[in-house]
Design a protein around this motif. Structure first.
Motif, short mmCIF file in Angstrom:
data_model
loop_
_atom_site.label_atom_id
_atom_site.label_comp_id
_atom_site.label_asym_id
_atom_site.label_seq_id
_atom_site.Cartn_x
_atom_site.Cartn_y
_atom_site.Cartn_z
N PRO A 36 1.11 -1.38 0.23
CA PRO A 36 0.06 -0.25 -0.21
C PRO A 36 0.75 1.28 -0.36
N ARG A 37 2.11 1.49 0.57
CA ARG A 37 2.31 2.94 1.13
C ARG A 37 4.07 2.73 -0.10
N GLN A 38 4.43 3.40 -0.93
CA GLN A 38 4.87 2.94 -1.40
C GLN A 38 6.31 4.80 -1.60
N TYR A 39 7.81 3.52 -0.88
CA TYR A 39 7.88 4.77 -1.32
C TYR A 39 9.69 4.66 -2.09
N ARG A 40 9.07 6.10 -3.01
CA ARG A 40 10.29 6.04 -4.32
C ARG A 40 11.78 6.53 -4.47
N GLY A 41 11.55 6.40 -3.24
CA GLY A 41 13.41 6.13 -3.34
C GLY A 41 14.41 6.72 -1.97
N ILE A 42 15.68 6.52 -1.42
CA ILE A 42 16.29 7.14 -1.01
C ILE A 42 15.31 8.41 0.13
N PHE A 43 15.57 9.54 -0.62
CA PHE A 43 15.13 10.70 0.48
C PHE A 43 14.12 10.73 0.45
N HIS A 44 13.06 10.15 -0.38
CA HIS A 44 12.06 9.87 0.23
C HIS A 44 11.80 9.78 1.07
N ALA A 45 12.07 8.29 1.14
CA ALA A 45 11.72 6.92 2.22
C ALA A 45 12.52 7.92 3.62
N LEU A 46 12.95 8.80 3.79
CA LEU A 46 14.23 9.92 4.31
C LEU A 46 12.90 10.49 5.56
N SER A 47 12.63 11.42 4.05
CA SER A 47 11.94 12.56 4.36
C SER A 47 10.50 12.04 4.63
N THR A 48 10.07 11.36 4.27
CA THR A 48 8.67 10.37 4.85
C THR A 48 8.84 9.73 6.74
N VAL A 49 9.50 8.89 6.75
CA VAL A 49 9.69 8.42 8.04
C VAL A 49 10.17 9.48 8.89
N LEU A 50 10.55 10.70 8.68
CA LEU A 50 11.19 11.86 9.79
C LEU A 50 9.29 12.77 9.64
N LYS A 51 9.13 12.69 8.61
CA LYS A 51 7.53 13.44 8.59
C LYS A 51 6.51 12.96 9.54
N GLU A 52 6.82 10.90 9.41
CA GLU A 52 5.68 10.67 10.00
C GLU A 52 6.27 9.94 11.09
N GLU A 53 6.82 10.20 11.50
CA GLU A 53 7.68 9.02 13.01
C GLU A 53 8.42 9.43 13.20
N GLY A 54 9.07 10.85 12.75
CA GLY A 54 9.94 11.51 13.99
C GLY A 54 11.66 10.58 13.93
N PRO A 55 12.00 11.95 13.86
CA PRO A 55 14.06 11.30 13.68
C PRO A 55 14.46 10.14 14.52
N ARG A 56 13.60 9.75 15.54
CA ARG A 56 14.09 8.74 16.30
C ARG A 56 13.62 7.76 15.71
N ALA A 57 12.95 7.72 14.46
CA ALA A 57 12.86 6.35 14.02
C ALA A 57 13.41 6.32 12.91
N LEU A 58 14.70 6.83 12.96
CA LEU A 58 15.66 6.48 12.24
C LEU A 58 16.90 5.99 12.38
N TYR A 59 17.29 5.76 13.43
CA TYR A 59 18.03 4.98 14.77
C TYR A 59 17.44 4.25 15.85
N ARG A 60 16.21 3.09 14.55
CA ARG A 60 15.37 2.01 15.90
C ARG A 60 15.50 1.23 15.38
N GLY A 61 16.38 1.02 16.39
CA GLY A 61 16.54 -0.75 16.20
C GLY A 61 17.86 -0.57 16.42
N TRP A 62 18.64 0.86 16.81
CA TRP A 62 20.48 1.47 16.65
C TRP A 62 21.33 0.61 17.35
N LEU A 63 20.93 0.34 19.08
CA LEU A 63 21.35 -0.03 19.74
C LEU A 63 21.59 -2.25 20.00
N PRO A 64 20.32 -2.72 19.09
CA PRO A 64 21.18 -3.78 18.48
C PRO A 64 22.62 -4.14 17.58
N SER A 65 21.94 -2.96 16.95
CA SER A 65 22.89 -3.18 15.76
C SER A 65 24.32 -2.85 16.49
#
Length: 357
Positions: free
Chosen positions: A182-211
Motif C-alpha cells: 500500500p505504501r510506496q517509497y519512491r527512493g532514498i530521500f523520499h523514504a528518509l523524509s517520509t519517516v522523519l515527517k510521520e515517525e520522527g527523527p528517532r525512528a531513523l535510529y530505531r534498532g540502533w542499540l542491537p546493531s
C-alpha cells in the motif's frame, strides 16, 4: 531510548579516542611527520579503496541480501519464502530480474561510505592501539594480538555503522516493499523524509542499540580472524600457500570466507532483531499483510529485550535465525570479496600501507 542515547555518546567518545591515539601514533612515528598533502592523499586513497570494496562485494550478492531481509520480517502466518532457491525463484517470477536487485542502489549508497569509513577506521584504530600497546608493554617490536585486532575491528564497526545507520534503516524498508505494498517509497530521500515527517527523527535510529551490540562481534571477528589467519599462514608457511612472503588471491578469499562465517554466525540474531525493530511504525509494510489480504499492524516492541522476548514467544527460538542460510551463502563471498578488493584497489592506487601492515 535512553540506552540508545548513552550508546551513541559512548561511540562518539570512542571516535575521539581513536582519532587522538592515531594522531599521537603518527607524531611518535620514527619516519617523521609527512606533508599534509601526502597524508590527505593517502587518506583519500584508503577511503576510495574501502568504498569500492563495499560496492563491489555487496552488488555481487544483492539478490541474497534482499531474500535474507524478506525472510527475516515476513509474516509467520502468511509464508511466501520457504528457502533460498524457492525464495529467489518466487522473486524472479513475481518481480522479474529487477526484483532481485531491488534496494541495491540504496544499499550501495549506504555500504560504500560505510565500507570506506570502516576500513579507514580499522587502520587508524589499529595504529593507535598498537602504539599504546607498545608504550605500555615497553616492547618496540610488539605486534597486534588477535584480541587487540578484535578491539580495533569493533571500534571500526561501531563508527561506520553509526555514521550510516539512517541509510540502513530506509534501505531495509525499500527492500521489503513490493509492487503490492500500500505504501510506496519512491527512493532514498523520499523514504528518509517520509519517516522523519510521520515517525520522527528517532525512528531513523530505531534498532540502533542491537546493531551496536551486534557489530562488535561481527566486524570485530571479521577483521580479527582475517588478519590473524593471514598472519599465521605467512609466519608458519602452512600448507605451502606462501609465495614471496605473500598469499595468493584464492587463499585470501578463503581467509575472508572463514572470517565472514565466524562473524555472521555470532551476530545474526541481533541482525534479525534490528531489522524487525526498523519495521515498527510502518503499518503498510508488505510483510505484515495477512493471508486474506487485509492490512495488519506489526508487533510493537518497547526495546531490544522486548523484541527478543516477543519473537521467541510467538515464533520460537529458530525465528532468530530466519534467513541464515541465504545470509551464509551471501556473507562468505561478500566478506571475502570485500577484503581482497580493498587490498587490490590500494595496490592499484599505490598506497604504501595495507591492513595487514
Amino acid at each position: 531510548m535512553a540506552s540508545e542515547d548513552v550508546a551513541r555518546k559512548t561511540s562518539d567518545s570512542a571516535v575521539s579516542t581513536i582519532v587522538n591515539l592515531a594522531e599521537e601514533a603518527k607524531l611518535a612515528s620514527r619516519e617523521g611527520v609527512r606533508a599534509p598533502s601526502h597524508a590527505f592523499l593517502s587518506i583519500c586513497k584508503s577511503l576510495v579503496a574501502g568504498g569500492v570494496a563495499g560496492g563491489v562485494s555487496r552488488t555481487a550478492v544483492a539478490p541474497l541480501e534482499r531474500l535474507k531481509i524478506l525472510l527475516q520480517v515476513q509474516n509467520p502466518h502468511s509464508i511466501k519464502y520457504n528457502g533460498t532457491m524457492q525464495g529467489l525463484k518466487y522473486i524472479w517470477g513475481t518481480e522479474g530480474f529487477r526484483g532481485l536487485f531491488k534496494g541495491n542502489g540504496t544499499n550501495c549508497a549506504r555500504i560504500v561510505p560505510n565500507s570506506a569509513v570502516k576500513f579507514f577506521s580499522y587502520e587508524q584504530a589499529s595504529r593507535g592501539i598498537l602504539w599504546l600497546y607498545r608504550r605500555q608493554s615497553g616492547k618496540e617490536d610488539a605486534q597486534l594480538t588477535p584480541l587487540l585486532r578484535l578491539g580495533a575491528g569493533a571500534c571500526a564497526g561501531i563508527i561506520a555503522m553509526s555514521a550510516t545507520y539512517p541509510m540502513d534503516m530506509v534501505r531495509g524498508r525499500l527492500t521489503v516493499q513490493t509492487e503490492k505494498s500500500p505504501r510506496q517509497y519512491r527512493g532514498i530521500f523520499h523514504a528518509l523524509s517520509t519517516v522523519l515527517k510521520e515517525e520522527g527523527p528517532r525512528a531513523l535510529y530505531r534498532g540502533w542499540l542491537p546493531s551496536v551490540i551486534g557489530v562488535i562481534p561481527y566486524v570485530g571477528l571479521n577483521f580479527a580472524v582475517y588478519e590473524s589467519l593471514k598472519d599465521w599462514l605467512i609466519k608458519s608457511k602452512a600448507f605451502d600457500l606462501v609465495e614471496d612472503n605473500e598469499l595468493s588471491v584464492t587463499t585470501r578469499l578463503a581467509c575472508g570466507a572463514v572470517a565472514g562465517t565466524f562473524g555472521q554466525t555470532v551476530a545474526y540474531p541481533l541482525d534479525v532483531i534490528r531489522r524487525r525493530m526498523q519495521m515498527v511504525g510502518w503499518r503498510d509494510a508488505s510483510s505484515v499483510v495477512t493471508g486474506d489480504g487485509k492490512s495488519k499492524a506489526s508487533l510493537e516492541y518497547t526495546g531490544m529485550v522486548d523484541a527478543f522476548r516477543k519473537t521467541v514467544r510467538h515464533e520460537g527460538f529458530r525465528a532468530l535465525y530466519k534467513g541464515l542460510v541465504p545470509n551464509s551463502v551471501k556473507v562468505v563471498p561478500s566478506i571475502a570479496i570485500a577484503f581482497v578488493t580493498y587490498e587490490a584497489v590500494k595496490d592499484v592506487l599505490g598506497v604504501e600501507m595495507r591492513i595487514s601492515d
